[in-house]
Design an enzyme around this catalytic site. Sequence first.
Site, PDB file in Angstrom:
ATOM      1  N   VAL A 258       0.848  -1.190   0.000  1.00 53.74           N
ATOM      2  CA  VAL A 258       0.000   0.000   0.000  1.00 53.74           C
ATOM      3  C   VAL A 258       0.882   1.239   0.000  1.00 53.74           C
ATOM      4  CG1 VAL A 258      -1.671   1.365   1.317  1.00 53.74           C
ATOM      5  CG2 VAL A 258      -1.940  -1.121   1.166  1.00 53.74           C
ATOM      6  N   LYS A 259       0.550   2.170  -0.882  1.00 52.76           N
ATOM      7  CA  LYS A 259       1.210   3.474  -0.891  1.00 52.76           C
ATOM      8  C   LYS A 259       0.255   4.484  -0.276  1.00 52.76           C
ATOM      9  CE  LYS A 259       2.952   7.060  -4.043  1.00 52.76           C
ATOM     10  NZ  LYS A 259       3.283   7.402  -5.452  1.00 52.76           N
ATOM     11  N   SER A 260       0.710   5.150   0.772  1.00 54.41           N
ATOM     12  CA  SER A 260      -0.136   6.100   1.470  1.00 54.41           C
ATOM     13  C   SER A 260       0.705   7.303   1.880  1.00 54.41           C
ATOM     14  CB  SER A 260      -0.780   5.426   2.693  1.00 54.41           C
ATOM     15  OG  SER A 260      -1.732   6.276   3.291  1.00 54.41           O
TER      16      SER A 260
END
Length: 292
Positions: A204-206
């Site tokens: 996940v890129k956050s």
Amino acid sequence: MADAIGNKAAHDYHLDIPPVRDGFYVKGAAHCDWGMQNRMARLFNPKSGNAVMLAFDHGYIMGPTAGLERIDLVIPPLIPHVDVLMGTKGVIRACIPPSAPVAKCVRVTYDTTVLFDEMSNGGGIACDVENAIRMNADCMAVQTFIGAPGESRSLELLARTADAGARYGIPTLGVVAVGKQMERTEKFFLLATRVLAENGANIVKSYYCDGFERVAAACPVPIVIAGGKKLPEADALEMAYRAIQDGAHGVDMGRNIFQSDCPEGMAAAIGKVVHEHYTPQQALEVYQEIKH
């Protein structure tokens, strides 16, 4: 179905207990097949367990971006300093040498944002899994809109991409989209990152936020933080350092590298923070030494 009414707020994140690895060093990937783990090992450094990603996919919605007018000249010199390139199929094919010893994350969805002010309707597939296989992609990136118009469509695209990726051993990176009017709080990122992981994202890129240590703990797969807008070099290194200390497994920097006065120096400095636990001040010295 789960009912949000009367639901108790989560509080027990066991921050003192590290994630269970079960024999493979990438969080949440112990039960994946050999091909998936092999690609994960290209993305995440086996020694540090972390990744430095270089995002240069901005043109897919913004057109020419400052610092990316000539991608063929700007990006290749940075390859020795990063683990992963994140771009679109068109630019990777046109500007990145096939012999480059670096992992490739291909953005596989498009976004229909208009003039950067409206959230997407969820977009669609810009690169299918067969195309990703032909490109020998190590990862496929899907933009998702949680709590915004297009949420249902983007989650469907994420789930379909994750299913196709699982079939062929290619990890899926779920990218949390944040619009100008959306909150950037611990509460939102706890929701968004968990929803992406539950729908099949392997990574996940956050964004980094106050309380990020709980966001990272509650997400069963690695979180890579987005660099976001251009910051002063010292501030960008501080953000990267705090994120790694709080449980991130990498950073995906774009403008904070290619818009720097010395992109190679900034890429090298970020790598020192992510892989060797340099403090922001130590990393800034690396940047300044290469710059001068």
